[in-house]
Design an enzyme around this catalytic site. Structure first.
Site, PDB file in Angstrom:
ATOM      1  N   HIS A 229     -43.213 -22.264   2.993  1.00 32.18           N
ATOM      2  CA  HIS A 229     -43.738 -21.410   4.167  1.00 32.18           C
ATOM      3  C   HIS A 229     -42.649 -21.517   5.303  1.00 32.18           C
ATOM      4  O   HIS A 229     -41.876 -22.350   5.635  1.00 32.18           O
ATOM      5  CB  HIS A 229     -45.034 -22.392   4.607  1.00 32.18           C
TER       6      HIS A 229
ATOM      7  N   ASP B 178     -52.297 -20.355  -0.245  1.00 29.18           N
ATOM      8  CA  ASP B 178     -52.536 -19.477  -1.249  1.00 29.18           C
ATOM      9  C   ASP B 178     -52.454 -20.043  -2.555  1.00 29.18           C
ATOM     10  O   ASP B 178     -52.782 -19.362  -3.558  1.00 29.18           O
ATOM     11  CB  ASP B 178     -51.752 -18.086  -1.060  1.00 29.18           C
TER      12      ASP B 178
HETATM   13  C1  SDX Z   1     -49.062 -17.199   4.213  1.00 24.85           C
HETATM   14  O1  SDX Z   1     -46.923 -17.438   8.629  1.00 24.85           O
HETATM   15  C2  SDX Z   1     -48.001 -17.784   8.242  1.00 24.85           C
HETATM   16  O2  SDX Z   1     -48.664 -18.786   9.076  1.00 24.85           O
HETATM   17  C3  SDX Z   1     -48.708 -17.139   7.056  1.00 24.85           C
HETATM   18  C4  SDX Z   1     -49.878 -18.019   6.693  1.00 24.85           C
HETATM   19  C5  SDX Z   1     -51.097 -17.758   7.494  1.00 24.85           C
HETATM   20  O3  SDX Z   1     -52.070 -18.438   7.303  1.00 24.85           O
HETATM   21  O4  SDX Z   1     -51.297 -16.741   8.182  1.00 24.85           O
HETATM   22  O5  SDX Z   1     -49.701 -19.492   6.170  1.00 24.85           O
HETATM   23  C6  SDX Z   1     -50.265 -17.184   5.048  1.00 24.85           C
HETATM   24  O6  SDX Z   1     -48.720 -16.019   4.373  1.00 24.85           O
HETATM   25  C7  SDX Z   1     -48.725 -18.315   3.390  1.00 24.85           C
HETATM   26  C8  SDX Z   1     -47.197 -17.818   2.525  1.00 24.85           C
HETATM   27  C9  SDX Z   1     -47.651 -17.218   1.402  1.00 24.85           C
HETATM   28  N1  SDX Z   1     -46.501 -16.421   0.755  1.00 24.85           N
HETATM   29  C10 SDX Z   1     -46.198 -16.920  -0.389  1.00 24.85           C
HETATM   30  O7  SDX Z   1     -46.802 -17.720  -1.061  1.00 24.85           O
HETATM   31  C11 SDX Z   1     -45.097 -16.167  -0.964  1.00 24.85           C
HETATM   32  C12 SDX Z   1     -43.874 -17.176  -1.633  1.00 24.85           C
HETATM   33  N2  SDX Z   1     -43.131 -17.656  -0.272  1.00 24.85           N
HETATM   34  C13 SDX Z   1     -41.991 -17.083   0.104  1.00 24.85           C
HETATM   35  O8  SDX Z   1     -42.033 -15.707   0.141  1.00 24.85           O
HETATM   36  C14 SDX Z   1     -41.653 -17.789   1.378  1.00 24.85           C
HETATM   37  O9  SDX Z   1     -41.675 -19.103   1.194  1.00 24.85           O
HETATM   38  C15 SDX Z   1     -42.165 -17.433   2.518  1.00 24.85           C
HETATM   39  C16 SDX Z   1     -42.330 -15.989   2.819  1.00 24.85           C
HETATM   40  C17 SDX Z   1     -43.700 -17.884   2.788  1.00 24.85           C
HETATM   41  C18 SDX Z   1     -41.439 -18.185   3.821  1.00 24.85           C
HETATM   42  O10 SDX Z   1     -40.575 -17.540   3.704  1.00 24.85           O
HETATM   43  P1  SDX Z   1     -39.255 -17.792   5.028  1.00 24.85           P
HETATM   44  O11 SDX Z   1     -39.746 -18.962   5.879  1.00 24.85           O
HETATM   45  O12 SDX Z   1     -38.444 -16.777   5.437  1.00 24.85           O
HETATM   46  O13 SDX Z   1     -38.255 -18.815   3.847  1.00 24.85           O
HETATM   47  P2  SDX Z   1     -36.922 -18.164   3.433  1.00 24.85           P
HETATM   48  O14 SDX Z   1     -37.536 -16.850   2.474  1.00 24.85           O
HETATM   49  O15 SDX Z   1     -35.907 -18.222   4.210  1.00 24.85           O
HETATM   50  O16 SDX Z   1     -36.889 -19.465   2.220  1.00 24.85           O
HETATM   51  C19 SDX Z   1     -36.000 -20.458   2.685  1.00 24.85           C
HETATM   52  C20 SDX Z   1     -35.405 -20.690   1.198  1.00 24.85           C
HETATM   53  C21 SDX Z   1     -34.556 -19.716   0.671  1.00 24.85           C
HETATM   54  O17 SDX Z   1     -33.587 -20.095  -0.217  1.00 24.85           O
HETATM   55  P3  SDX Z   1     -32.043 -20.069   0.480  1.00 24.85           P
HETATM   56  O18 SDX Z   1     -31.850 -18.593   1.144  1.00 24.85           O
HETATM   57  O19 SDX Z   1     -32.315 -21.122   1.622  1.00 24.85           O
HETATM   58  O20 SDX Z   1     -31.160 -20.602  -0.696  1.00 24.85           O
HETATM   59  O21 SDX Z   1     -36.239 -21.272   0.186  1.00 24.85           O
HETATM   60  C22 SDX Z   1     -36.583 -20.091  -0.750  1.00 24.85           C
HETATM   61  C23 SDX Z   1     -35.778 -19.162  -0.374  1.00 24.85           C
HETATM   62  O22 SDX Z   1     -34.982 -18.313  -1.454  1.00 24.85           O
HETATM   63  N3  SDX Z   1     -37.692 -19.917  -1.205  1.00 24.85           N
HETATM   64  C24 SDX Z   1     -38.185 -19.990  -2.376  1.00 24.85           C
HETATM   65  C25 SDX Z   1     -39.739 -19.856  -2.110  1.00 24.85           C
HETATM   66  N4  SDX Z   1     -39.854 -19.793  -0.732  1.00 24.85           N
HETATM   67  C26 SDX Z   1     -38.596 -19.732  -0.048  1.00 24.85           C
HETATM   68  N5  SDX Z   1     -37.770 -20.216  -3.502  1.00 24.85           N
HETATM   69  C27 SDX Z   1     -38.611 -20.119  -4.482  1.00 24.85           C
HETATM   70  N6  SDX Z   1     -39.905 -19.753  -4.628  1.00 24.85           N
HETATM   71  C28 SDX Z   1     -40.578 -19.557  -3.289  1.00 24.85           C
HETATM   72  N7  SDX Z   1     -41.968 -19.523  -3.115  1.00 24.85           N
END
Ligand code: SDX
Length: 431
Positions: free
Chosen positions: A308, A366
């Site tokens: 998140h 989720d």
């Molecule tokens: C919702 O914003 C909100 O409040 C949204 C929400 C709401 O109520 O409105 O809470 C609802 O959208 C919840 C999130 C649902 N999405 C998912 O579950 C999809 C999987 N999660 C990711 O796509 C990700 O965690 C996000 C999109 C939720 C957050 O992305 P960020 O904040 O841009 O974080 P990031 O992508 O920069 O990740 C930081 C690191 C990265 O690695 P590095 O580049 O630092 O090496 O963590 C890794 C990412 O690769 N990472 C993951 C991961 N999520 C982040 N690695 C593996 N699996 C994951 N799920």
């Protein structure tokens, strides 16, 4: 001696700027950069808005470090346990918990606006039966402005209020109609004798051929899912609604824009993607393979339902959802739900794995919601429409707050331009 206003000193090149700083009631202080370009000739740069506050707000607050979520100051776990969605809608919209009279009046207003203009049913026929319900909701919600002209003048507070009531009241009816259409079943009209969640379940699962009695346990679980998804600060879809609203677009168009943004698998689409992922994993012994893929930078796969932007601790909604999953499956007599078993084992493994620990990746809202919705009988294609239904009150509340902000102006970000500088046109025969 009056307290001099706090400022942040910014020095670069031959410039030294004093930028005002403000302190919130909760969360980080902010540096006001509204005059930065005028005074300093530079922009700030923050793709994804990781360090940018787009507005001031009094609606919802998240403490990502502690894993806390407050709606108008009330903790989400208390609201999930003691309140209900209609009361949460009132509290979000008007800022305070309602008295009994106000709650009864508000619920009556919502109940008596649950039907949609009967001609709207013909809009659905323009879609193929296998259209994703989110595609249908984007279209039908946007089309509300073609039926409810008398609540589209955003300069009129009464029309804004009327549009807000209509949106909250009609979104379950539209979501249920989208489901019925994709299932090839006749639409079911709202029943004003039922509460909000019961009404939605009946509009989804009742058929003319037989009596449908709402299971109160499922209705309570449905109501709790609505509450957990109601609002969440300036997330992507809420920011979309605010940006669309900042141009003066009508409320129905703004909510349709929010629905479109929520559909993305990185956002509200994650609940559908998460259950599909759990099913693809299939058995507990295949979990390590998927955890390895999630950690592999060369593999675009991510663990759906994990991570998140704000929560760097457990998403408090995921905790409540996890408890509900156990409760609902138990009450439905669904023993040994393989998907729930995989989810719990995946959570355990991920939370012990250095990659997830170091990046503070926890289950989000989720991760468990799809398991409950699946057990309740919803197809995965209805998971995000239910998220959109729940979030409509948050979107419309944030839209109202944006319009009531005296400093509100059209949102228009700038950019770090890296394209070609000016060059002359070259005729075709000279290229
Ligand atoms: C919702 O914003 C909100 O409040 C949204 C929400 C709401 O109520 O409105 O809470 C609802 O959208 C919840 C999130 C649902 N999405 C998912 O579950 C999809 C999987 N999660 C990711 O796509 C990700 O965690 C996000 C999109 C939720 C957050 O992305 P960020 O904040 O841009 O974080 P990031 O992508 O920069 O990740 C930081 C690191 C990265 O690695 P590095 O580049 O630092 O090496 O963590 C890794 C990412 O690769 N990472 C993951 C991961 N999520 C982040 N690695 C593996 N699996 C994951 N799920």
């Amino acid at each position: 001696m009056t307290d001099a206003p706090r400022t942040a000193k910014l020095t670069f090149d031959d410039k030294e700027l004093d930028l005002p700083m403000y302190s919130p009631t909760a969360g980080p202080d902010v540096i006001d950069i509204t005059k930065l370009y005028a005074q300093g000739g530079v922009f700030t740069y923050d793709p994804g808005f990781t360090s940018t506050a787009s507005c001031d707000s009094t609606i919802t607050y998240i403490d990502g470090g502690k894993g806390e979520l407050l709606y108008r100051g009330y903790p989400i776990d208390q609201l999930a346990e003691k309140s209900n969605y209609i009361e949460v809608c009132y509290t979000l919209l008007y800022g305070e918990l309602p008295t009994e009279d106000k709650l009864i009046d508000f619920e009556r207003k919502i109940t008596t606006h649950t039907m949609v203009h009967d001609q709207m049913q013909f809009l659905f026929r323009g879609f193929r039966r296998d259209a994703h319900p989110m595609a249908i909701m984007c279209g039908v919600v946007g089309a509300l402005s073609a039926f409810y002209h008398d609540s589209t003048d955003i300069s009129d507070p009464e029309q804004r209020e009327h549009a807000s009531i209509r949106m909250i009241a009609k979104i379950p009816t539209i979501a249920a109609m989208a489901y019925k259409y994709s299932a090839g079943q006749p639409f079911v009209y709202p029943d004003n004798k039922l509460d909000y969640a019961s009404n939605f379940l009946r509009m989804c699962f009742a058929v003319p051929a037989e009596e449908y009695v709402v299971d109160p346990i499922l209705a309570k679980a449905m109501d709790r899912i609505f509450t957990l998804h109601a609002d969440h600060e300036q997330n992507a879809s809420t920011s979309t609604v605010r940006l669309a609203g900042s141009s003066g677009a009508n409320p129905f168009a703004c909510i349709a824009a929010g629905i479109a943004c929520l559909w993305g698998p990185a956002h509200g689409g994650a609940n559908q993607a998460c259950l599909e992922m759990l099913r693809e994993i299939g058995t507990v012994d295949r979990i390590p393979e998927y955890v390895a893929r999630a950690k592999d930078k060369s593999d675009p796969f991510r663990l759906m339902g994990f991570g998140h932007r704000v929560y760097k601790n457990f998403d408090p909604r995921a905790k409540v959802m996890k408890e509900s999953a156990d409760e609902v499956l138990d009450l439905l007599g669904i023993e040994n739900n393989e998907t729930l078993k995989i989810a719990k084992e995946l959570e355990r493994i991920a939370l012990e794995d250095e990659y997830f620990v170091s990046k503070k990746l926890y289950p989000n809202v989720d991760f468990y919601s799809g398991i409950i919705l699946d057990a309740m009988g919803f197809p995965t294609s209805m998971f995000t429409p239910i998220f959109a239904l729940s979030r409509t009150v948050g979107w419309i509340t944030q839209w109202q707050e944006m319009l009531n902000d005296p400093s509100q102006k059209i949102g228009r970000p700038r950019q770090l331009y890296k394209g070609a500088t000016q060059r002359d046109y070259v005729d075709l025969d000279k290229r």
